[in-house]
Design a protein around this motif. Structure first.
Motif, PDB file in Angstrom:
ATOM      1  N   LEU A 290       0.866  -1.180   0.000  1.00 56.71           N
ATOM      2  CA  LEU A 290       0.000   0.000   0.000  1.00 56.71           C
ATOM      3  C   LEU A 290       0.903   1.230   0.000  1.00 56.71           C
ATOM      4  O   LEU A 290       1.672   1.434   0.952  1.00 56.71           O
ATOM      5  CB  LEU A 290      -0.897  -0.010   1.240  1.00 56.71           C
ATOM      6  N   PRO A 291       0.869   2.052  -1.068  1.00 56.85           N
ATOM      7  CA  PRO A 291       1.780   3.205  -1.124  1.00 56.85           C
ATOM      8  C   PRO A 291       1.600   4.153   0.066  1.00 56.85           C
ATOM      9  O   PRO A 291       0.510   4.263   0.632  1.00 56.85           O
ATOM     10  CB  PRO A 291       1.385   3.885  -2.442  1.00 56.85           C
ATOM     11  N   TYR A 292       2.685   4.813   0.435  1.00 53.62           N
ATOM     12  CA  TYR A 292       2.617   5.787   1.522  1.00 53.62           C
ATOM     13  C   TYR A 292       1.520   6.813   1.232  1.00 53.62           C
ATOM     14  O   TYR A 292       1.383   7.294   0.094  1.00 53.62           O
ATOM     15  CB  TYR A 292       3.951   6.510   1.693  1.00 53.62           C
ATOM     16  N   ASP A 293       0.770   7.139   2.255  1.00 54.26           N
ATOM     17  CA  ASP A 293      -0.244   8.209   2.267  1.00 54.26           C
ATOM     18  C   ASP A 293      -1.533   7.859   1.531  1.00 54.26           C
ATOM     19  O   ASP A 293      -2.487   8.642   1.590  1.00 54.26           O
ATOM     20  CB  ASP A 293       0.310   9.530   1.710  1.00 54.26           C
ATOM     21  N   GLU A 294      -1.594   6.739   0.832  1.00 55.40           N
ATOM     22  CA  GLU A 294      -2.863   6.345   0.220  1.00 55.40           C
ATOM     23  C   GLU A 294      -3.740   5.674   1.275  1.00 55.40           C
ATOM     24  O   GLU A 294      -3.242   5.015   2.192  1.00 55.40           O
ATOM     25  CB  GLU A 294      -2.643   5.393  -0.965  1.00 55.40           C
ATOM     26  N   VAL A 295      -5.057   5.856   1.128  1.00 54.37           N
ATOM     27  CA  VAL A 295      -6.002   5.315   2.098  1.00 54.37           C
ATOM     28  C   VAL A 295      -6.746   4.138   1.477  1.00 54.37           C
ATOM     29  O   VAL A 295      -7.354   4.277   0.413  1.00 54.37           O
ATOM     30  CB  VAL A 295      -7.007   6.399   2.547  1.00 54.37           C
ATOM     31  N   LEU A 296      -6.680   3.004   2.156  1.00 54.15           N
ATOM     32  CA  LEU A 296      -7.462   1.841   1.761  1.00 54.15           C
ATOM     33  C   LEU A 296      -8.726   1.848   2.619  1.00 54.15           C
ATOM     34  O   LEU A 296      -8.669   1.599   3.829  1.00 54.15           O
ATOM     35  CB  LEU A 296      -6.668   0.558   1.981  1.00 54.15           C
ATOM     36  N   SER A 297      -9.848   2.164   1.997  1.00 51.38           N
ATOM     37  CA  SER A 297     -11.110   2.295   2.721  1.00 51.38           C
ATOM     38  C   SER A 297     -12.040   1.162   2.302  1.00 51.38           C
ATOM     39  O   SER A 297     -12.361   1.018   1.118  1.00 51.38           O
ATOM     40  CB  SER A 297     -11.750   3.656   2.420  1.00 51.38           C
ATOM     41  N   ILE A 298     -12.480   0.354   3.295  1.00 52.23           N
ATOM     42  CA  ILE A 298     -13.306  -0.823   3.019  1.00 52.23           C
ATOM     43  C   ILE A 298     -14.631  -0.680   3.768  1.00 52.23           C
ATOM     44  O   ILE A 298     -14.636  -0.603   5.008  1.00 52.23           O
ATOM     45  CB  ILE A 298     -12.607  -2.128   3.452  1.00 52.23           C
ATOM     46  N   PRO A 299     -15.753  -0.622   3.054  1.00 50.99           N
ATOM     47  CA  PRO A 299     -17.049  -0.561   3.744  1.00 50.99           C
ATOM     48  C   PRO A 299     -17.269  -1.831   4.550  1.00 50.99           C
ATOM     49  O   PRO A 299     -16.835  -2.927   4.170  1.00 50.99           O
ATOM     50  CB  PRO A 299     -18.058  -0.438   2.602  1.00 50.99           C
ATOM     51  N   GLY A 300     -17.964  -1.687   5.684  1.00 55.59           N
ATOM     52  CA  GLY A 300     -18.218  -2.843   6.524  1.00 55.59           C
ATOM     53  C   GLY A 300     -19.545  -3.500   6.225  1.00 55.59           C
ATOM     54  O   GLY A 300     -20.263  -3.123   5.286  1.00 55.59           O
ATOM     55  N   SER A 301     -19.863  -4.498   7.040  1.00 55.18           N
ATOM     56  CA  SER A 301     -21.119  -5.216   6.865  1.00 55.18           C
ATOM     57  C   SER A 301     -22.307  -4.433   7.415  1.00 55.18           C
ATOM     58  O   SER A 301     -23.437  -4.784   7.168  1.00 55.18           O
ATOM     59  CB  SER A 301     -21.039  -6.574   7.566  1.00 55.18           C
ATOM     60  N   GLY A 302     -22.021  -3.371   8.161  1.00 52.24           N
ATOM     61  CA  GLY A 302     -23.075  -2.502   8.686  1.00 52.24           C
ATOM     62  C   GLY A 302     -22.762  -1.054   8.392  1.00 52.24           C
ATOM     63  O   GLY A 302     -21.690  -0.716   7.860  1.00 52.24           O
ATOM     64  N   SER A 303     -23.692  -0.160   8.742  1.00 47.03           N
ATOM     65  CA  SER A 303     -23.506   1.258   8.409  1.00 47.03           C
ATOM     66  C   SER A 303     -22.336   1.888   9.150  1.00 47.03           C
ATOM     67  O   SER A 303     -21.794   2.898   8.709  1.00 47.03           O
ATOM     68  CB  SER A 303     -24.796   2.032   8.725  1.00 47.03           C
ATOM     69  N   SER A 304     -21.920   1.330  10.290  1.00 46.05           N
ATOM     70  CA  SER A 304     -20.799   1.890  11.052  1.00 46.05           C
ATOM     71  C   SER A 304     -19.672   0.879  11.211  1.00 46.05           C
ATOM     72  O   SER A 304     -18.907   0.927  12.168  1.00 46.05           O
ATOM     73  CB  SER A 304     -21.277   2.355  12.433  1.00 46.05           C
ATOM     74  N   ASN A 305     -19.582  -0.059  10.280  1.00 44.29           N
ATOM     75  CA  ASN A 305     -18.651  -1.171  10.420  1.00 44.29           C
ATOM     76  C   ASN A 305     -17.462  -1.077   9.456  1.00 44.29           C
ATOM     77  O   ASN A 305     -16.717  -2.039   9.295  1.00 44.29           O
ATOM     78  CB  ASN A 305     -19.390  -2.494  10.174  1.00 44.29           C
ATOM     79  N   GLY A 306     -17.292   0.110   8.815  1.00 45.07           N
ATOM     80  CA  GLY A 306     -16.208   0.250   7.849  1.00 45.07           C
ATOM     81  C   GLY A 306     -14.870   0.479   8.527  1.00 45.07           C
ATOM     82  O   GLY A 306     -14.785   0.917   9.677  1.00 45.07           O
ATOM     83  N   LEU A 307     -13.789   0.171   7.798  1.00 48.69           N
ATOM     84  CA  LEU A 307     -12.435   0.330   8.311  1.00 48.69           C
ATOM     85  C   LEU A 307     -11.571   1.031   7.261  1.00 48.69           C
ATOM     86  O   LEU A 307     -11.776   0.861   6.056  1.00 48.69           O
ATOM     87  CB  LEU A 307     -11.826  -1.025   8.655  1.00 48.69           C
TER      88      LEU A 307
END
Length: 213
Positions: A166-183
């Motif tokens: 994962l390159p420096y400073d890039e954000v890996l955003s993954i939605p979660g199984s619920g509305s507040s479950n993302g990481l």
């Protein structure tokens, strides 16, 4: 009469005539010679005070325009480039010191294996109950505080292929199984790997320091 007496009589007469000529007779009363009266008043000398000019301070000043700089948002990584099995996203740090993953199940989990600092707290070993060993895993379950652990199974390592860096400073955003479950995870060159959930929990770890929230 002798000559001296004649000159005396003549002088006396001349003096009397002179006095009579210098007096006036008003209604039979003799008056004294009139005095000369100067009726012109003395000249008045006026001085002119020069006008004093004062400059009032300006009531307002024109300030230069204020330039504000808005920090640009960090670039977002293409999550599909890191996906392995469905719901599993694997990456390494650019230095190769950490292998990490975001796993989407009933509860979303992010974690890493790698070279943890010597100051990381010892944890219960996976083989012998009650033993304290150095951790080999750091993990975050969405909605709960992050923690170190000792895992017998390196579940954040990719077995079906090679994990991308994962390159420096890039954000890996993954939605979660619920509305507040993302990481979200990112890697900073100075601070290491950071993963956070949507309610403020997370971790930051490098080979020399760490933070758990």
């Amino acid at each position: 009469m002798n000559r001296r007496g004649v000159w005396g009589t003549a002088a006396g007469g001349a003096l009397f005539a002179l006095l009579v000529g210098c007096s006036s007779n008003v209604d039979g009363a003799a008056t004294a010679p009139l005095a000369t009266v100067d009726t012109d008043p003395p000249s008045v000398v006026r001085t002119t005070t020069p006008a004093i000019t004062t400059t009032s301070p300006p009531t307002s000043t024109s300030m230069p325009p204020v330039t504000t700089t808005t920090a640009s948002a960090p670039p977002v990584a293409d999550a599909s480039r890191f996906e392995g099995d469905p719901g599993s996203f694997y990456f390494t740090s650019p230095s190769g010191k950490f292998e990490c993953a975001v796993l989407i199940t009933d509860s979303s989990v992010a974690g890493c294996h790698g070279e943890f600092p010597s100051t990381a707290p010892r944890v219960e070993g996976s083989g012998a109950q009650g033993s304290a060993v150095p951790p080999n895993t750091i993990e975050l379950t969405a909605g709960s505080p992050a923690k170190f652990s000792s895992s017998g199974d390196p579940r954040f390592h990719r077995f079906d292929g090679t994990a991308r860096a994962l390159p420096y400073d890039e954000v890996l955003s993954i939605p979660g199984s619920g509305s507040s479950n993302g990481l979200k995870c990112t890697v900073q060159e100075k601070t290491g790997v950071t993963c956070t959930d949507q309610v403020g929990h997370g971790f930051t770890v490098s080979d020399s320091a760490f933070e758990l929230k």
